[in-house]
Design a protein around this motif. Structure first.
Motif, PDB file in Angstrom:
ATOM      1  N   TYR A 175       2.219   7.757  -8.822  1.00 17.95           N
ATOM      2  CA  TYR A 175       1.258   8.601  -8.104  1.00 17.95           C
ATOM      3  C   TYR A 175       0.526   7.799  -7.026  1.00 17.95           C
ATOM      4  N   ALA A 176       0.168   6.548  -7.348  1.00 16.91           N
ATOM      5  CA  ALA A 176      -0.544   5.714  -6.384  1.00 16.91           C
ATOM      6  C   ALA A 176       0.328   5.424  -5.164  1.00 16.91           C
ATOM      7  N   ILE A 177       1.611   5.165  -5.373  1.00 18.84           N
ATOM      8  CA  ILE A 177       2.522   4.896  -4.256  1.00 18.84           C
ATOM      9  C   ILE A 177       2.736   6.156  -3.422  1.00 18.84           C
ATOM     10  N   ILE A 178       2.861   7.312  -4.080  1.00 21.23           N
ATOM     11  CA  ILE A 178       3.042   8.582  -3.355  1.00 21.23           C
ATOM     12  C   ILE A 178       1.833   8.874  -2.465  1.00 21.23           C
ATOM     13  N   LEU A 179       0.629   8.674  -3.004  1.00 20.81           N
ATOM     14  CA  LEU A 179      -0.576   8.904  -2.210  1.00 20.81           C
ATOM     15  C   LEU A 179      -0.647   7.958  -1.015  1.00 20.81           C
ATOM     16  N   THR A 180      -0.261   6.709  -1.236  1.00 27.13           N
ATOM     17  CA  THR A 180      -0.272   5.743  -0.138  1.00 27.13           C
ATOM     18  C   THR A 180       0.762   6.106   0.912  1.00 27.13           C
ATOM     19  N   LEU A 181       1.920   6.581   0.477  1.00 22.86           N
ATOM     20  CA  LEU A 181       2.964   7.014   1.407  1.00 22.86           C
ATOM     21  C   LEU A 181       2.478   8.205   2.228  1.00 22.86           C
ATOM     22  N   GLU A 201      -5.316  -1.049   4.391  1.00 23.31           N
ATOM     23  CA  GLU A 201      -5.667   0.321   4.016  1.00 23.31           C
ATOM     24  C   GLU A 201      -4.757   0.811   2.890  1.00 23.31           C
ATOM     25  N   GLY A 202      -3.480   0.462   2.978  1.00 23.98           N
ATOM     26  CA  GLY A 202      -2.541   0.837   1.920  1.00 23.98           C
ATOM     27  C   GLY A 202      -2.906   0.197   0.596  1.00 23.98           C
ATOM     28  N   PHE A 203      -3.326  -1.055   0.657  1.00 29.42           N
ATOM     29  CA  PHE A 203      -3.751  -1.765  -0.553  1.00 29.42           C
ATOM     30  C   PHE A 203      -4.967  -1.084  -1.176  1.00 29.42           C
ATOM     31  N   ALA A 204      -5.938  -0.698  -0.328  1.00 27.51           N
ATOM     32  CA  ALA A 204      -7.155  -0.049  -0.821  1.00 27.51           C
ATOM     33  C   ALA A 204      -6.838   1.297  -1.458  1.00 27.51           C
ATOM     34  N   THR A 205      -5.986   2.088  -0.816  1.00 25.64           N
ATOM     35  CA  THR A 205      -5.618   3.399  -1.355  1.00 25.64           C
ATOM     36  C   THR A 205      -4.891   3.254  -2.686  1.00 25.64           C
ATOM     37  N   PHE A 206      -4.002   2.290  -2.765  1.00 25.89           N
ATOM     38  CA  PHE A 206      -3.197   2.089  -3.974  1.00 25.89           C
ATOM     39  C   PHE A 206      -4.061   1.699  -5.170  1.00 25.89           C
ATOM     40  N   ILE A 207      -4.914   0.697  -4.992  1.00 24.37           N
ATOM     41  CA  ILE A 207      -5.740   0.211  -6.102  1.00 24.37           C
ATOM     42  C   ILE A 207      -6.726   1.283  -6.555  1.00 24.37           C
ATOM     43  N   SER A 208      -7.315   2.012  -5.596  1.00 26.01           N
ATOM     44  CA  SER A 208      -8.241   3.088  -5.956  1.00 26.01           C
ATOM     45  C   SER A 208      -7.541   4.170  -6.763  1.00 26.01           C
ATOM     46  N   SER A 209      -6.304   4.493  -6.383  1.00 29.04           N
ATOM     47  CA  SER A 209      -5.532   5.518  -7.092  1.00 29.04           C
ATOM     48  C   SER A 209      -5.156   5.069  -8.491  1.00 29.04           C
ATOM     49  N   MET A 210      -4.899   3.785  -8.643  1.00 29.37           N
ATOM     50  CA  MET A 210      -4.532   3.251  -9.953  1.00 29.37           C
ATOM     51  C   MET A 210      -5.688   3.366 -10.936  1.00 29.37           C
ATOM     52  N   ASP A 211      -6.899   3.093 -10.464  1.00 22.54           N
ATOM     53  CA  ASP A 211      -8.055   3.120 -11.356  1.00 22.54           C
ATOM     54  C   ASP A 211      -8.547   4.539 -11.615  1.00 22.54           C
ATOM     55  N   ASN A 212      -8.521   5.377 -10.583  1.00 20.24           N
ATOM     56  CA  ASN A 212      -9.034   6.743 -10.719  1.00 20.24           C
ATOM     57  C   ASN A 212      -8.272   7.626  -9.732  1.00 20.24           C
ATOM     58  N   LEU A 213      -7.422   8.493 -10.254  1.00 14.00           N
ATOM     59  CA  LEU A 213      -6.569   9.317  -9.398  1.00 14.00           C
ATOM     60  C   LEU A 213      -7.385  10.210  -8.477  1.00 14.00           C
ATOM     61  N   SER A 214      -8.517  10.725  -8.958  1.00 13.63           N
ATOM     62  CA  SER A 214      -9.369  11.585  -8.124  1.00 13.63           C
ATOM     63  C   SER A 214      -9.886  10.832  -6.910  1.00 13.63           C
ATOM     64  N   ALA A 269      -7.051   8.786   0.064  1.00 14.39           N
ATOM     65  CA  ALA A 269      -5.786   9.013   0.766  1.00 14.39           C
ATOM     66  C   ALA A 269      -5.949  10.062   1.861  1.00 14.39           C
ATOM     67  N   ILE A 270      -6.689  11.139   1.564  1.00 16.03           N
ATOM     68  CA  ILE A 270      -6.923  12.178   2.568  1.00 16.03           C
ATOM     69  C   ILE A 270      -7.748  11.630   3.728  1.00 16.03           C
ATOM     70  N   ALA A 271      -8.788  10.843   3.400  1.00 16.22           N
ATOM     71  CA  ALA A 271      -9.627  10.254   4.450  1.00 16.22           C
ATOM     72  C   ALA A 271      -8.809   9.323   5.338  1.00 16.22           C
ATOM     73  N   VAL A 272      -7.969   8.485   4.729  1.00 16.90           N
ATOM     74  CA  VAL A 272      -7.130   7.566   5.503  1.00 16.90           C
ATOM     75  C   VAL A 272      -6.114   8.348   6.330  1.00 16.90           C
TER      76      VAL A 272
END
Length: 289
Positions: free
Chosen positions: A10-16, A159-172, A178-181
């Protein structure tokens, strides 16, 4: 700390998704007129509001608490990591020459051969991704687009790193970031596609270059996963969160808000900023109920 395969996926999909939104910018650039771009001003302001609010109200306080659980003076260490994120982002920005950096204000666009103004009103021409170029030097313009794509790719890596780590800890949180980026990446895609499109008259080529510049975000996610996940603990997560907060604050003040002002009319960017903060604040309250 252990993460499931689905969390990583899920974290990779959001970053993509966030990265490939540069392709959306390319499509808008092909069809939108300059006077139809006020929505970008609002959207970029909204994105900045989301990032600033979540950085100061949620991510950085979380890092403070995690650090304090380990060290007596943990807040000072969290602040060091926070400003470290700002410093790294600023260093990356500084490494890109001003004439190739899409986030630097331009005073001279002589290479783009924009039609001159009447002599009485002669001043350096201005250009931004929403502007139509009437006369061009194809060779130099194509070079501008390619180097802009390269510069944006470098910017998108953290930015990709930030989105990925944030998604890993809390999907919400990851979805919101991801939307903001993604909103932030739309004008970057325009900055890449417009010069290439006007130089080659090839929409497909311009679209591909814009999409490729956004792929640096999932690449940043993969590199972050390889280096961070094997060592991830409460402490390393606290360090990472404080670092990410610094990255997002720098992006907001150095990139999002200045870009929003490019298209601004009637304080669109300010309204977007306030509403973005409000939406993020209400979202955090609802998540904690």
């Amino acid at each position: 700390m252990e993460f499931s395969t689905s969390q990583i996926l899920y974290a990779i999909i959001l970053t993509l998704f966030a990265g490939l939104s540069t392709a959306i910018g390319a499509v808008i650039a092909f069809f939108a007129r300059n006077d139809n771009l006020r929505i970008l001003s609002f959207g970029l302001g909204f994105s900045a509001g989301v990032m600033i609010y979540i950085s100061f109200m949620e991510i950085l306080p979380t890092a403070f608490n995690d650090f304090k659980a380990v060290y007596a003076y943990g807040e000072f260490l969290a602040l060091l990591c926070f400003f470290g994120g700002i410093f790294v982002s600023a260093f990356i920005d500084k490494c890109i020459p001003e004439d190739l950096n899409p986030h630097e204000p331009k005073d001279d666009y002589s290479e783009l051969k924009v039609c001159p103004l009447p002599k009485k009103a002669q001043k350096p021409p201005t250009y931004h991704p929403g502007e139509v170029i009437k006369k061009i030097d194809s060779k130099s313009l194509k070079r501008t687009g390619i180097f802009t794509a390269f510069a944006i790719a470098i910017h998108n890596f953290p930015e990709g790193f930030a989105t990925f780590i944030s998604s890993m800890d809390n999907l919400s949180f990851g979805i919101v970031i991801a939307i903001a980026v993604a909103i932030h990446n739309i004008p970057e895609g325009m900055a890449v596609s417009l010069p290439i499109y006007h130089a080659t008259n090839d929409k497909k080529k311009a679209f591909v270059y814009s999409a490729l510049s956004g792929l640096a975000e999932p690449l940043g996610a993969i590199v972050g996963a390889l280096f961070i996940l094997p060592f991830l603990s409460e402490l390393t997560l606290a360090i990472t969160f404080a670092f990410i907060a610094g990255i997002m604050v720098f992006i907001s003040f150095d990139e999002l808000l200045p870009q929003a002002r490019t298209y601004d009319k009637a304080h669109d960017s300010l309204y977007g900023l306030i509403i973005g903060m409000g939406v993020m604040g209400i979202s955090l309250v609802l998540l904690n109920i």
